[in-house]
Design an enzyme around this catalytic site. Structure first.
Site, PDB file in Angstrom:
ATOM      1  N   HIS A 404       0.828  -1.213   0.000  1.00  9.70           N
ATOM      2  CA  HIS A 404       0.000   0.000   0.000  1.00  9.70           C
ATOM      3  C   HIS A 404       0.856   1.254   0.000  1.00  9.70           C
ATOM      4  O   HIS A 404       2.086   1.199   0.151  1.00  9.70           O
ATOM      5  CB  HIS A 404      -0.940   0.000   1.216  1.00  9.70           C
ATOM      6  N   CYS A 420       3.870  -4.557   6.735  1.00  9.62           N
ATOM      7  CA  CYS A 420       3.375  -4.314   5.379  1.00  9.62           C
ATOM      8  C   CYS A 420       4.480  -3.767   4.475  1.00  9.62           C
ATOM      9  O   CYS A 420       5.573  -3.414   4.928  1.00  9.62           O
ATOM     10  CB  CYS A 420       2.201  -3.339   5.407  1.00  9.62           C
TER      11      CYS A 420
END
Length: 479
Positions: A404, A420
């Site tokens: 992301h 992440c």
């Protein structure tokens, strides 16, 4: 180390053989190459767990390994005989070749005779050409563009001549332009505006003239490449669009067990947004690509890895035209994502070709290693384009991890996330458009990717289709 080389060749030919991956990992571990060993063990999956946790007789493993090595050695011997034969043919071509012609601008050229009827029967030795069948109403319609490793055999090799002149189902274009890709380790680099390495031009008498555009290679002053280079750049953009569509078809079929009825079924509202959008080329190419995929399925082909050829084609191999003269993607292997934790790199690959390579932010040991699949593609996660997940998010399988954007761009290149994969806004938005839902993602410890960044001055982008936000869900990724 020799055993490692043979086992590596074997798994390249048989990537689904978990046992071979396990044995290759054992070889790397024995040689002290822990990073490569761990990657192989990840590929081995359950085989690694089964053999590491059980008392398997060593002679059983040794017998299996010897059989794999025997198979790999026999293949290398066959390839060696083929290479020697091609060298002999190359030598005979050079001996029998007419005198070299002089090119405009003092460019060095050489000429080879190739009768028309022979071009229809010569096999495409490496399947390294890709038809560009856009009918523009001018000479561009008769031009074939392709890309090969720069300096990887050159125009004078017999296999190169066979592959380029014998492609296209017997219809030989008047001009073939070859773009040069640089090699970095095991990877070929698909950079923006690849240089024109050489051209092959066939006249009415079947005589082919080869013009080098590499002054160092030909020790000559090549003619101006000008418009040809611009058309080569346009061809590259077309190939990226076709690769994205082909991969989306591949992912949809893998998940649904059928092909999509229309392009709209790939570009619907969330969660039906397999693709972020479309282009006019994709709209024209959908029907013929779908037909080619269905034709392969009817023939019992396993997967859509290489349209117009078998799924074991070499990385970056390109097919001839499919049924009805449809343009097939040069980047014929489905797009995949590879993350190198050591180098903080995320690459988009097609077989052995790196199409894009971005710097990313990670979480060190908190970022998991292994194989994943993109299951959600979300615009403005949690309703914001400037929040902790940035303007785009792509969830990794059924986990709390995702690729992301970020509101902390200075963290890219560092280990500051909770696990992440963080990307800069420009990069995540290009990646979101380029790879479809269902794309495979491999995260590994390190040593897999070259230390290069491959972006684009003109990022890949699609005309958005459908509503790709998901207001019904609050994402709690481990940012």
């Amino acid at each position: 180390m020799k055993n490692s080389q043979y086992l590596k060749q074997y798994v390249q030919m048989h990537p689904d053989n978990k046992m071979a991956w396990y044995l290759l990992g054992k070889e790397y571990k024995k040689n002290g190459q822990e990073g490569k060993a761990n990657y192989c063990f990840n590929q081995a999956g359950g085989v690694y767990e089964a053999f590491e946790q059980s008392k398997v007789p060593s002679d059983m493993l040794r017998e299996y390994e010897e059989e794999l090595l025997r198979t790999a050695r026999e293949r290398e011997k066959r390839n060696g005989r083929i290479r020697r034969l091609l060298l002999l043919v190359s030598f005979l071509l050079l001996v029998l070749m007419p005198a070299a012609a002089k090119a405009p601008g003092d460019g060095s050229m050489m000429t080879a005779v190739e009768p028309e009827d022979q071009a229809k029967t010569v096999p495409a030795a490496d399947s390294e050409s890709s038809l560009d069948l856009e009918k523009a109403g001018d000479s561009a319609a008769d031009t074939l563009f392709t890309a090969r490793e720069a300096g990887g055999g050159g125009a004078a090799s017999a296999s190169g001549l066979a592959g380029l002149l014998g492609s296209g189902g017997g219809k030989v274009p008047s001009l073939t332009a070859v773009l040069g890709m640089q090699r970095s380790g095991k990877w070929l680099l698909w950079k923006e505006r690849l240089p024109v390495a050489y051209t092959l031009e066939r006249n009415e008498n079947g005589r082919t003239t080869i013009q080098s555009y590499d002054a160092a290679a030909c020790a000559c002053k090549p003619p101006d490449v000008g418009a040809l280079a611009d058309r080569g750049a346009e061809w590259q953009q077309r190939q990226e669009q076709l690769a994205a569509l082909w991969s989306a078809l591949n992912s949809f079929r893998a998940a649904k067990g059928r092909m999509p009825e229309s392009l709209g079924e790939l570009t619907g509202n969330f969660p039906g947004n397999w693709m972020a959008g479309t282009t006019p080329l994709m709209e024209r190419a959908f029907a013929p690509l779908k037909a080619e995929a269905e034709r392969k399925a009817a023939q019992g082909a396993d997967g859509l890895d290489a349209p117009g050829g078998d799924s074991g084609a070499a990385p970056g191999a390109a097919p001839s035209a499919g049924n009805g003269g449809a343009e097939m993607p040069f980047l014929s292997q489905p797009l995949a994502i590879l993350v190198d934790k050591q180098k903080h790199r995320l690459a988009v690959t097609s077989g052995g070709i790196i199409i894009r390579s971005y710097e990313v932010g990670l979480g060190g040991t908190r970022t998991p290693e292994g194989s994943f699949v993109i299951t959600d593609k979300v615009v403005n996660p949690n309703g914001h384009d400037n929040g902790e997940f940035g303007s785009r998010g792509m969830q990794l399988s059924d986990t709390n991890y995702a690729i992301h954007g970020t509101n902390e761009p200075e963290s890219v290149g560092k280990d500051e996330s909770l696990g992440c994969i963080r990307m800069k806004r420009r990069d995540i938005e290009e990646l979101f458009d380029l790879v479809p839902k269902g794309t495979k993602v491999q995260i590994a410890g390190g040593g897999l990717l070259p230390d290069v960044t491959q972006g684009s001055e003109n990022p890949f982008s699609l005309k958005a289709a459908g509503n790709q936000t998901n207001p019904r869900k609050q994402y709690h990724w481990l940012n």
